[in-house]
Design an enzyme around this catalytic site. Structure first.
Site, PDB file in Angstrom:
ATOM      1  CB  SER A 100       5.262  -5.598  -7.697  1.00 53.88           C
ATOM      2  OG  SER A 100       6.234  -5.090  -6.814  1.00 53.88           O
ATOM      3  NE  ARG A 101      11.486  -4.727  -8.415  1.00 48.72           N
ATOM      4  CZ  ARG A 101      11.099  -3.701  -9.156  1.00 48.72           C
ATOM      5  NH1 ARG A 101      10.184  -3.893 -10.095  1.00 48.72           N
ATOM      6  NH2 ARG A 101      11.607  -2.510  -8.984  1.00 48.72           N
ATOM      7  CG  PHE A 158      -2.101   0.932   1.121  1.00 53.12           C
ATOM      8  CD1 PHE A 158      -3.026   0.827   0.098  1.00 53.12           C
ATOM      9  CD2 PHE A 158      -2.262   1.923   2.074  1.00 53.12           C
ATOM     10  CE1 PHE A 158      -4.089   1.704   0.015  1.00 53.12           C
ATOM     11  CE2 PHE A 158      -3.328   2.815   2.004  1.00 53.12           C
ATOM     12  CZ  PHE A 158      -4.243   2.706   0.977  1.00 53.12           C
ATOM     13  N   GLY A 159       1.907   1.202  -0.840  1.00 56.15           N
ATOM     14  CA  GLY A 159       2.744   2.376  -1.056  1.00 56.15           C
ATOM     15  C   GLY A 159       2.109   3.295  -2.084  1.00 56.15           C
ATOM     16  CG  HIS A 215       9.622  -4.947 -16.288  1.00 56.73           C
ATOM     17  ND1 HIS A 215      10.727  -5.387 -15.600  1.00 56.73           N
ATOM     18  CD2 HIS A 215       9.045  -4.031 -15.467  1.00 56.73           C
ATOM     19  CE1 HIS A 215      10.820  -4.772 -14.435  1.00 56.73           C
ATOM     20  NE2 HIS A 215       9.794  -3.938 -14.338  1.00 56.73           N
ATOM     21  CD  GLU A 226      13.647  -7.289 -16.154  1.00 54.34           C
ATOM     22  OE1 GLU A 226      13.081  -6.644 -17.056  1.00 54.34           O
ATOM     23  OE2 GLU A 226      13.185  -7.398 -15.007  1.00 54.34           O
ATOM     24  CB  ILE A 257       2.318   1.645  -7.179  1.00 51.17           C
ATOM     25  CG1 ILE A 257       3.429   2.413  -7.905  1.00 51.17           C
ATOM     26  CG2 ILE A 257       1.522   0.795  -8.177  1.00 51.17           C
ATOM     27  CD1 ILE A 257       4.502   1.532  -8.502  1.00 51.17           C
TER      28      ILE A 257
END
Length: 328
Positions: A238-239, A156-157, A288, A268, A159
């Protein structure tokens, strides 16, 4: 002073002229070299006399840093920096700078785009109209509909909050899990801060916005997908390391989740020929790309270059974000 802009060849496909201009605004006599990274040894040779490095993805461990005796600063033109040995750079007093916020709105938009496309079954309609010339709405299974549904946010940052604002506009109930969540901000947005067990049980859509840490590597595993009682749409912008991809495939195959929208994978540079997520009508993969817009790219280039020039000219305190704790 020598500055190297280095990354994988496809990453260097952007307009590097802007970065050259931003760097030379502050250091007009800088010798700037662009290095497409394909071989570590060639990269090490280029970095032997480099003062500054601008990169997004090249691994920078102790072995790599041993080949960079003149290095004074590293600027990461991305928000993630998990490929850098922060302890080793701190020991060498090499500041590592990253970008904190430059694409919040783009990533939130991308999250909603994936959510809407999967709920509205757009891949099915695209296929049946374009390939089969079939004009029948019932060729796709019934959408859930976002209004009245529950969105669960892990993270909940900035973004996560931007996604929550959009989701509330679509009439969604929003839950969030974040140990550092600001309760007042959540209340203002109409978001309920809860625990992971509740979120997994109650959400119709689950979206990951966590930073990747050792603690949440493969956070979404077989047990996590099994706990998703409402068989939700699952999103990850996200990641990639937060998701056990084999477990995700099993969850899709067994109907534990109804669909998945992924902007990142574990690798990646994934081998798409062998990717078990390819070719599924209920899966959307994007490369990405959630960060990508004309405005965000300009901000990324400007901020990352200014981070580097600040550190190379003795103005570390002015850098946007130094992430490895060196003295300023």
């Amino acid at each position: 002073m020598k500055i190297v802009i280095a990354d994988y060849p496809d990453v260097l496909g952007r307009e590097l002229e802007k970065e050259y201009a931003f760097l030379r605004e502050v250091i007009p006599d800088a010798a700037i070299v662009t290095h497409p990274y394909t071989d570590p040894e060639a990269f090490y040779r280029e970095m032997q006399d480099a003062d500054g490095l601008l990169t997004a993805f090249i691994p920078l461990d102790k072995t790599a840093l041993d080949h960079m005796p003149a290095l004074k600063a590293i600027s990461i033109n991305a928000t993630g920096y998990n490929f850098v040995d922060l302890e080793e750079t701190r020991r060498r007093d090499i500041p590592v700078c990253a970008i904190g916020e430059y694409c919040t709105q783009e990533v939130a938009d991308h999250t909603m785009a994936l959510m809407l496309a999967l709920d509205r079954r757009l891949k099915t309609y695209i296929r049946t109209v374009d390939s089969e010339h079939c004009w029948k709405y019932y060729m796709a299974s019934k959408p859930m509909g976002l209004n009245g549904s529950t969105l669960g946010l892990f993270g909940f940052g900035k973004i996560g909050r931007a996604v929550a604002r959009r989701a509330r506009g679509f009439g969604m109930r929003v839950l969030a899990v974040d140990t550092n969540a600001d309760e007042q901000q959540a209340a203002e947005l109409g978001v309920i801060i809860t625990d992971a067990k509740t979120l997994l049980r109650e959400s119709d859509v689950i979206s990951n916005h966590m930073n990747l840490t050792a603690e949440n590597w493969h956070f979404f595993d077989d047990a996590g997908f099994a706990a998703m009682e409402k068989h939700p749409i699952f999103l990850n912008v996200s990641r990639g390391g937060s998701v056990d991809e084999a477990a995700l495939v099993r969850a899709l195959d067994n109907g534990l989740i109804r669909a998945a929208g992924l902007d990142v994978l574990e690798a990646e540079k994934p081998d798409l020929e062998k990717c078990a997520l390819i070719g599924r009508e209920n899966v959307i993969l994007t490369p990405h790309a959630a960060f990508y817009s004309a405005r965000s790219i300009e901000a990324l280039q400007r901020m990352s270059c200014h981070n580097l020039t600040d550190c190379l000219t003795g103005n570390r305190a002015h850098a946007f974000k130094i992430v490895n704790g060196v003295s300023i």
